[in-house]
Design an enzyme around this catalytic site. Sequence first.
Site, PDB file in Angstrom:
ATOM      1  N   SER A 123     -27.117  -0.573  19.687  1.00 42.37           N
ATOM      2  CA  SER A 123     -26.621  -2.103  18.300  1.00 42.37           C
ATOM      3  C   SER A 123     -25.929  -2.976  19.320  1.00 42.37           C
ATOM      4  O   SER A 123     -25.894  -3.865  18.790  1.00 42.37           O
ATOM      5  CB  SER A 123     -25.825  -1.625  16.957  1.00 42.37           C
ATOM      6  OG  SER A 123     -24.648  -0.335  18.011  1.00 42.37           O
ATOM      7  N   GLU A 156     -34.963  -4.395  13.214  1.00 38.26           N
ATOM      8  CA  GLU A 156     -34.376  -4.998  13.949  1.00 38.26           C
ATOM      9  C   GLU A 156     -35.078  -4.406  15.003  1.00 38.26           C
ATOM     10  O   GLU A 156     -34.854  -3.699  15.523  1.00 38.26           O
ATOM     11  CB  GLU A 156     -32.897  -6.091  14.189  1.00 38.26           C
ATOM     12  CG  GLU A 156     -32.451  -6.440  13.580  1.00 38.26           C
ATOM     13  CD  GLU A 156     -30.640  -6.726  13.724  1.00 38.26           C
ATOM     14  OE1 GLU A 156     -30.284  -7.923  12.368  1.00 38.26           O
ATOM     15  OE2 GLU A 156     -30.256  -6.666  14.289  1.00 38.26           O
ATOM     16  N   ASN A 194     -25.857  -8.908  13.404  1.00 41.64           N
ATOM     17  CA  ASN A 194     -24.581  -8.666  14.345  1.00 41.64           C
ATOM     18  C   ASN A 194     -24.064 -10.150  15.153  1.00 41.64           C
ATOM     19  O   ASN A 194     -22.373 -10.375  15.667  1.00 41.64           O
ATOM     20  CB  ASN A 194     -24.446  -7.479  15.631  1.00 41.64           C
ATOM     21  CG  ASN A 194     -24.076  -6.039  14.200  1.00 41.64           C
ATOM     22  OD1 ASN A 194     -23.712  -6.034  13.479  1.00 41.64           O
ATOM     23  ND2 ASN A 194     -24.363  -5.521  15.099  1.00 41.64           N
TER      24      ASN A 194
HETATM   25  N1  NAD Z   1     -23.639   4.364  13.926  1.00 36.96           N
HETATM   26  C1  NAD Z   1     -24.571   3.725  12.983  1.00 36.96           C
HETATM   27  O1  NAD Z   1     -23.620   3.068  12.765  1.00 36.96           O
HETATM   28  C2  NAD Z   1     -24.780   2.884  14.386  1.00 36.96           C
HETATM   29  C3  NAD Z   1     -26.291   1.862  13.986  1.00 36.96           C
HETATM   30  C4  NAD Z   1     -26.753   0.915  14.288  1.00 36.96           C
HETATM   31  C5  NAD Z   1     -27.344   2.092  15.473  1.00 36.96           C
HETATM   32  N2  NAD Z   1     -26.453   2.778  16.292  1.00 36.96           N
HETATM   33  C6  NAD Z   1     -26.494   3.428  17.403  1.00 36.96           C
HETATM   34  O2  NAD Z   1     -27.085   4.467  17.637  1.00 36.96           O
HETATM   35  C7  NAD Z   1     -27.226   5.602  18.724  1.00 36.96           C
HETATM   36  C8  NAD Z   1     -26.136   6.788  18.542  1.00 36.96           C
HETATM   37  O3  NAD Z   1     -25.568   6.176  17.537  1.00 36.96           O
HETATM   38  P1  NAD Z   1     -24.580   8.022  16.877  1.00 36.96           P
HETATM   39  O4  NAD Z   1     -23.375   6.815  15.180  1.00 36.96           O
HETATM   40  O5  NAD Z   1     -25.775   8.010  16.399  1.00 36.96           O
HETATM   41  O6  NAD Z   1     -24.129   8.510  17.647  1.00 36.96           O
HETATM   42  P2  NAD Z   1     -23.609  10.418  17.388  1.00 36.96           P
HETATM   43  O7  NAD Z   1     -21.946  10.445  17.811  1.00 36.96           O
HETATM   44  O8  NAD Z   1     -23.188  10.594  15.990  1.00 36.96           O
HETATM   45  O9  NAD Z   1     -24.954  11.205  17.921  1.00 36.96           O
HETATM   46  C9  NAD Z   1     -24.652  10.773  19.228  1.00 36.96           C
HETATM   47  C10 NAD Z   1     -25.960  12.119  19.678  1.00 36.96           C
HETATM   48  O10 NAD Z   1     -26.273  11.902  21.393  1.00 36.96           O
HETATM   49  C11 NAD Z   1     -26.186  13.140  22.183  1.00 36.96           C
HETATM   50  N3  NAD Z   1     -26.306  12.631  23.321  1.00 36.96           N
HETATM   51  C12 NAD Z   1     -25.425  12.100  24.139  1.00 36.96           C
HETATM   52  N4  NAD Z   1     -25.663  11.903  25.613  1.00 36.96           N
HETATM   53  C13 NAD Z   1     -27.050  12.679  24.638  1.00 36.96           C
HETATM   54  C14 NAD Z   1     -28.362  12.719  26.220  1.00 36.96           C
HETATM   55  N5  NAD Z   1     -27.688  11.972  27.236  1.00 36.96           N
HETATM   56  N6  NAD Z   1     -29.413  13.522  25.465  1.00 36.96           N
HETATM   57  C15 NAD Z   1     -29.040  13.315  24.402  1.00 36.96           C
HETATM   58  N7  NAD Z   1     -28.315  13.399  23.590  1.00 36.96           N
HETATM   59  C16 NAD Z   1     -27.275  12.649  23.922  1.00 36.96           C
HETATM   60  C17 NAD Z   1     -24.564  13.490  21.146  1.00 36.96           C
HETATM   61  O11 NAD Z   1     -24.373  15.137  21.482  1.00 36.96           O
HETATM   62  C18 NAD Z   1     -24.078  13.377  19.337  1.00 36.96           C
HETATM   63  O12 NAD Z   1     -25.342  14.343  19.001  1.00 36.96           O
HETATM   64  C19 NAD Z   1     -25.816   4.436  19.510  1.00 36.96           C
HETATM   65  O13 NAD Z   1     -26.859   3.492  20.722  1.00 36.96           O
HETATM   66  C20 NAD Z   1     -25.357   3.370  18.316  1.00 36.96           C
HETATM   67  O14 NAD Z   1     -24.934   2.509  19.032  1.00 36.96           O
HETATM   68  C21 NAD Z   1     -25.479   3.138  15.500  1.00 36.96           C
END
Ligand code: NAD
Length: 504
Positions: A123, A156, A194
């Site tokens: 994001s 997006e 954003n």
């Molecule tokens: N949470 C939101 O509202 C939101 C919205 C849009 C985009 N995002 C984006 O989505 C992505 C994930 O966010 P999230 O909130 O789901 O995070 P999260 O912390 O809930 O989940 C991340 C997961 O990735 C795993 N992980 C970390 N490094 C890894 C690797 N090298 N290989 C495989 N697995 C790995 C972790 O163990 C974890 O289970 C980020 O890039 C974030 O910016 C988040």
Amino acid sequence: MTALDLAGPVAVVGTGTMGQGIAQVALVAGHPVRLYDAVPGRAQAAADAIAARLDRLVEKDRLTGAERDAARARLRPAESLADLADSGLVVEAVLERLDVKQQLLRELEDVVDDDCLLATNTSSLSVTAIGGALRNPGRFVGLHFFNPAPLLPLVEVVSGFATDVTSATRAYEMARAWGKTPVACADTPGFIVNRIARPFYAEAFAVYEAQAADPATIDAVLRESGGFRMGAFELTDLIGQDVNESVTRSVWEAFFQDVRFTPSLAQRRLVESGRHGRKSGHGWYDYGAEGERPEPHTAEKVQPPAYVVVEGDLGPAAELVALIREAGIQVREDEEDHGTRLVLPSGGQLALADGQTAVEFRDVVYFDLALDYRRATRIALSHSQDTQTQTLAEATGLFQALGKDVSVIGDVPGLIVARTVARIVDLAHDAVAKGVATEEDIDTAMRLGVNYPLGPFEWSRRLGRSWAYDVLDDLHMRDPSGRYAPSLALYRHAYASEKREGTP
Ligand SMILES: NC(=O)c1ccc[n+]([C@@H]2O[C@H](COP(=O)([O-])OP(=O)(O)OC[C@H]3O[C@@H](n4cnc5c(N)ncnc54)[C@H](O)[C@@H]3O)[C@@H](O)[C@H]2O)c1
């Protein structure tokens, strides 16, 4: 995998909040889905959580039992990245860190076929920068889902500098086939939503920092007058102050600390003190057992004026004339067009927020912009120490007679809704001029991504060609930091049709 090959295997790497949501969307659309997470056991736990959500969809009659069983049979945790070799699309939703995402994608590129589409759900990082790690960045695209991904329709589709048009098109068509509403955008800080939503928070915080109104009043005005689903304070308490501030900071940093995106000191203090919002029990508001929501400032009932004189065209507030008549208050129209205001029996003036302050005039009350004056249930007013008590009372009584609550706030230019909408409209025009997205996609993104009652361009058309420019021009004179400086794109939009005489 062709654009609409719903039988092709999809892999999701990183099975936290977003990964699970995206996997569910792909699964329900018909794909075999493979889940991989770096932490052992997490992919299996995610598969179990998704299966439980499918059960709930069956209970709600949104999925049949047979569809659920078939979907569950298509879902598999993977032991290693090598298990993802036959994927047609891999979406990564791992930790939001450039080095982690780059490393993962490098490893993936060695595993999957050449025609596998690679996507990131980042994001705030640059898709171009992440893709820079790949031998073939042409097949790499941003697929930015919103949380919760199964429920929110917007995606997006972000093209990095090196993304091939065919890859972006495949990703776009795939999102559409999944029942989502994709919008295409360029890889710039904050993408569409954003980036353009920043002033919604920033202007509310600025009015608060200027001591002009408290959070409950600002929230109430944004909702009841601006037509926004939630106010900026309650919404950021829901999102998490730490999360919301980190998006603001990343956009501000990515724009080389552009003053238009400067974060808020008041929000910084909240974050520093651990008041992160609902999840921590405190934010702008308290959420403990005794945490009562403060009431917005609402003026006491007073008598309406017997008549008003309408001078000129009230522009975006023209509907008020009919409403005043319907309320049984006499409307006298001044033949001579002195401007765009109402004159009250006190002799004072009532003017629509325009980016000036009340203190600049002898006896004036400003009223805020409303999305729809008929449906608005609250109006903010501002005045100065030079405004007669009688003028403020008549202005208050007038709006109360129209069935509105009145919130009297401090003498800030552009009040609450007007400055917010003017800045959103400006950033939207600027984004189109910079090639971020089309007007249509920006309107769609802001309605679906952050629930705005109107897209910025629809709003701008309603308000009139030069409205936002004029408000910002006035605001910029009063705060010459650059924060309110209207963009060249907005200037062009406002004045394109007015050809000037003479030579340049
Ligand atoms: N949470 C939101 O509202 C939101 C919205 C849009 C985009 N995002 C984006 O989505 C992505 C994930 O966010 P999230 O909130 O789901 O995070 P999260 O912390 O809930 O989940 C991340 C997961 O990735 C795993 N992980 C970390 N490094 C890894 C690797 N090298 N290989 C495989 N697995 C790995 C972790 O163990 C974890 O289970 C980020 O890039 C974030 O910016 C988040």
